[in-house]
Write a protein that holds these residues in place. Structure first.
Motif, short mmCIF file in Angstrom:
data_model
loop_
_atom_site.label_atom_id
_atom_site.label_comp_id
_atom_site.label_asym_id
_atom_site.label_seq_id
_atom_site.Cartn_x
_atom_site.Cartn_y
_atom_site.Cartn_z
N ALA A 214 0.85 -1.19 0.00
CA ALA A 214 0.00 0.00 0.00
C ALA A 214 0.89 1.25 0.00
CB ALA A 214 -0.90 -0.01 1.23
N ALA A 215 0.60 2.18 -0.89
CA ALA A 215 1.50 3.30 -1.11
C ALA A 215 1.65 4.19 0.10
CB ALA A 215 1.01 4.13 -2.31
N ARG A 216 0.54 4.53 0.79
CA ARG A 216 0.65 5.45 1.92
C ARG A 216 1.45 4.84 3.06
NH1 ARG A 216 -1.98 7.11 6.57
NH2 ARG A 216 -3.39 5.34 6.51
N LEU A 217 1.25 3.53 3.29
CA LEU A 217 2.02 2.87 4.34
C LEU A 217 3.48 2.73 3.94
CD1 LEU A 217 -0.50 0.16 5.57
CD2 LEU A 217 -0.10 2.47 6.42
N PHE A 218 3.72 2.60 2.64
CA PHE A 218 5.10 2.59 2.15
C PHE A 218 5.77 3.92 2.48
CE2 PHE A 218 8.39 2.71 -1.17
CZ PHE A 218 8.93 1.44 -1.02
N TRP A 219 5.04 5.01 2.29
CA TRP A 219 5.55 6.33 2.69
C TRP A 219 5.83 6.36 4.19
CZ3 TRP A 219 6.57 11.11 0.53
CH2 TRP A 219 6.38 11.21 -0.85
N LEU A 220 4.90 5.84 4.97
CA LEU A 220 5.06 5.87 6.42
C LEU A 220 6.33 5.15 6.85
CD1 LEU A 220 3.86 6.57 9.19
CD2 LEU A 220 2.55 4.44 9.08
N ALA A 221 6.64 4.03 6.20
CA ALA A 221 7.83 3.26 6.55
C ALA A 221 9.11 3.97 6.14
CB ALA A 221 7.77 1.88 5.91
N HIS A 222 9.10 4.64 4.98
CA HIS A 222 10.35 5.15 4.41
C HIS A 222 10.52 6.67 4.48
CE1 HIS A 222 11.70 1.32 2.74
NE2 HIS A 222 10.46 1.10 2.38
N ALA A 223 9.44 7.41 4.70
CA ALA A 223 9.55 8.87 4.63
C ALA A 223 9.55 9.54 5.99
CB ALA A 223 8.40 9.44 3.80
N THR A 224 9.23 8.80 7.04
CA THR A 224 9.07 9.43 8.34
C THR A 224 10.18 9.05 9.31
OG1 THR A 224 7.69 7.62 9.15
CG2 THR A 224 6.56 9.45 8.09
N ALA A 225 10.38 9.94 10.28
CA ALA A 225 11.25 9.64 11.42
C ALA A 225 10.36 9.56 12.65
CB ALA A 225 12.30 10.73 11.59
N PRO A 226 10.50 8.52 13.47
CA PRO A 226 9.61 8.37 14.63
C PRO A 226 9.84 9.49 15.65
CG PRO A 226 11.41 6.79 14.73
CD PRO A 226 11.50 7.44 13.40
N ARG A 227 8.74 9.99 16.20
CA ARG A 227 8.82 11.03 17.24
C ARG A 227 8.82 10.43 18.65
NH1 ARG A 227 6.60 15.59 14.54
NH2 ARG A 227 7.29 15.41 12.37
N GLY A 228 8.63 9.11 18.73
CA GLY A 228 8.61 8.45 20.02
C GLY A 228 8.52 6.96 19.86
N ARG A 229 8.43 6.25 20.98
CA ARG A 229 8.36 4.79 20.95
C ARG A 229 7.31 4.31 21.94
NH1 ARG A 229 13.78 1.57 20.95
NH2 ARG A 229 13.66 1.94 23.20
N LEU A 230 6.55 3.30 21.51
CA LEU A 230 5.60 2.63 22.39
C LEU A 230 6.10 1.21 22.63
CD1 LEU A 230 2.26 3.71 20.63
CD2 LEU A 230 3.54 4.91 22.42
N HIS A 231 6.30 0.85 23.90
CA HIS A 231 6.80 -0.47 24.27
C HIS A 231 5.62 -1.42 24.43
CE1 HIS A 231 11.03 0.78 25.18
NE2 HIS A 231 10.42 1.95 25.27
N LEU A 232 5.67 -2.56 23.72
CA LEU A 232 4.56 -3.50 23.69
C LEU A 232 4.87 -4.74 24.51
CD1 LEU A 232 3.93 -1.60 21.31
CD2 LEU A 232 3.26 -3.60 19.99
N ASP A 233 3.84 -5.30 25.14
CA ASP A 233 4.02 -6.59 25.79
C ASP A 233 3.94 -7.69 24.73
OD1 ASP A 233 1.30 -7.23 25.29
OD2 ASP A 233 0.66 -6.52 27.25
N PRO A 234 4.31 -8.94 25.06
CA PRO A 234 4.33 -10.00 24.03
C PRO A 234 2.99 -10.21 23.35
CG PRO A 234 5.57 -10.69 25.96
CD PRO A 234 4.89 -9.39 26.34
N GLY A 235 1.90 -10.09 24.09
CA GLY A 235 0.60 -10.27 23.48
C GLY A 235 0.28 -9.22 22.44
N ALA A 236 0.67 -7.98 22.73
CA ALA A 236 0.45 -6.89 21.77
C ALA A 236 1.32 -7.05 20.54
CB ALA A 236 0.71 -5.54 22.43
N VAL A 237 2.55 -7.52 20.73
CA VAL A 237 3.43 -7.77 19.58
C VAL A 237 2.79 -8.81 18.67
CG1 VAL A 237 5.65 -8.69 18.84
CG2 VAL A 237 5.54 -7.11 20.77
N GLN A 238 2.27 -9.87 19.26
CA GLN A 238 1.64 -10.93 18.46
C GLN A 238 0.39 -10.40 17.75
OE1 GLN A 238 2.52 -13.84 17.47
NE2 GLN A 238 0.57 -14.29 16.46
N ALA A 239 -0.39 -9.57 18.43
CA ALA A 239 -1.60 -9.03 17.83
C ALA A 239 -1.28 -8.11 16.66
CB ALA A 239 -2.42 -8.28 18.88
N VAL A 240 -0.28 -7.25 16.83
CA VAL A 240 0.07 -6.28 15.79
C VAL A 240 0.81 -6.95 14.63
CG1 VAL A 240 1.53 -4.28 15.29
CG2 VAL A 240 0.08 -4.29 17.33
#
Length: 369
Positions: A264-290
């Motif tokens: 998907a083009a917009r998500l491709f932009w999100l992966a390659h055009a942006t710099a993260p402004r922060g980080r969200l730490h996920l528990d194992p269940g959330a990692v598996q869900a995402v």
């Protein structure tokens, strides 16, 4: 002949500052006319052309009596504000000889990562092409800050190619191809084709261009080729004087073969055009869900928050080891999130109101890394 080139109907062409201007600044009319003659001939064949053009800052140096490209952002922005008008005016005059109107499109990262802005950018480019105009794209250097800059127009060109669903990306430079090392050094050889990362092993891509008025170099062009081919778009890298034979399918420059898939083009932009402004730490269940089930991220699966961001900013989602697994556009400010962590959306809605019964990152605004 390169069939992928000759069959391409929608083509994004990027040209660097050093290929349009003199080393001291100012546009080189002969170079601009040569490029436009080539692109005008393509348009006359019924092919759609989008031009990503550097040169605004370089074009503004001489009028402002600046001896070299400035290092500070404010002076770069001032030079761009002067040079952008000169650049688009020169293109308008040159393309008029081919019966073509040009449209200026200035972009920042925000314009193509936030959902509504992305749709607007796409619609503008699509309508210009439908009206047989030539979109001329550049980074909006007059307002872009360090946090929302693409960094170089090679990367911008690759992302624009994904945005418009191009069939081909052509990167024009002051070097005729990708070489194994400095072309001036004995033993360096030209690389005619790149099928994958293995073909780039041991290649020295060097630093900035030799003219000194641009920001990129071969390293940014190779990275742009990686981005575009990862979206399924083949790439030709060559020197600006070889644009005509390259676009005719002649085996000049370096041809980067595309992968077969198109995300998907917009998500491709999100992966390659942006710099993260922060980080969200996920528990194992959330990692598996995402990651495993491609679900939205809910407050219950977040264990900690880093950074100072606002709703709509890009953030990285990291696993228990701190490794990024996804990037997404967050729906809350950083100061709001700590009080929501570990709680279900129904619980939050009951305690804080229905506005809090929403995802932290919706799956439509999330891309896996």
């Amino acid at each position: 002949m390169r069939d992928a080139v000759t069959s391409a109907r929608r083509i994004v062409v990027k040209i660097g500052s050093s290929s349009l201007t003199t080393a001291t600044g100012g546009l080189d009319d002969a170079r601009v006319d040569a490029l436009v003659d080539t692109l005008g001939a393509l348009a006359a064949q019924g092919r759609e052309v989008v031009l990503v053009s550097s040169g605004a800052i370089a074009a503004g140096l001489a009028p402002l009596r600046l001896p070299r490209r400035p290092r500070d952002l404010a002076t770069q922005q001032a030079a761009a504000s002067v040079g952008q008008g000169l650049l688009i005016g020169r293109y308008a005059t040159a393309f008029a000889r081919h019966g073509r109107t040009v449209g200026q499109v200035l972009l920042t990262v925000d314009d193509v990562t936030r959902r509504a802005h992305y749709r607007n950018a796409y619609r503008t480019l699509r309508k210009l092409l439908d009206l047989r105009a030539v979109p001329i794209v550049n980074e909006n250097d007059t307002v872009a800050t360090e946090e929302i800059r693409f960094g170089d127009n090679d990367r911008l060109a690759a992302l624009v190619a994904a945005l418009v669903d191009a069939d081909l990306l052509v990167l024009l430079s002051d070097v005729d191809a990708l070489w194994t090392g400095d072309p001036a050094r004995p033993g360096s050889t030209r690389i005619t084709e790149v099928h994958g990362e293995g073909d780039l092993a041991g290649v020295d891509v060097g630093g900035a261009g030799r003219a000194g008025v641009g920001t990129g170099g071969m390293v940014t062009k190779v990275e742009a080729a990686r981005i575009a081919t990862g979206f399924g778009i083949p790439v030709v890298l060559t020197a600006a004087p070889l644009a005509a034979p390259a676009l005719a399918g002649d085996p000049v420059g370096t041809f980067f073969h595309a992968s077969s898939r198109r995300p998907a083009a917009r998500l491709f932009w999100l992966a390659h055009a942006t710099a993260p402004r922060g980080r969200l730490h996920l528990d194992p269940g959330a990692v598996q869900a995402v990651v495993g089930r491609r679900k939205s991220l809910l407050p219950a699966g977040i264990t900690a928050v880093d950074g100072a961001f606002t709703a709509g900013d890009p953030v990285d989602l990291v696993d228990t080891e701190g490794a990024p697994v996804a990037r997404g556009l967050v729906n809350y400010d950083a100061v709001e999130l700590p009080g929501l962590l570990g709680r279900s959306t129904s619980e939050l809605a009951a305690a804080l109101g229905p506005a809090y019964e929403r995802e932290v990152v919706h799956r439509d605004d999330l891309v896996l890394l």
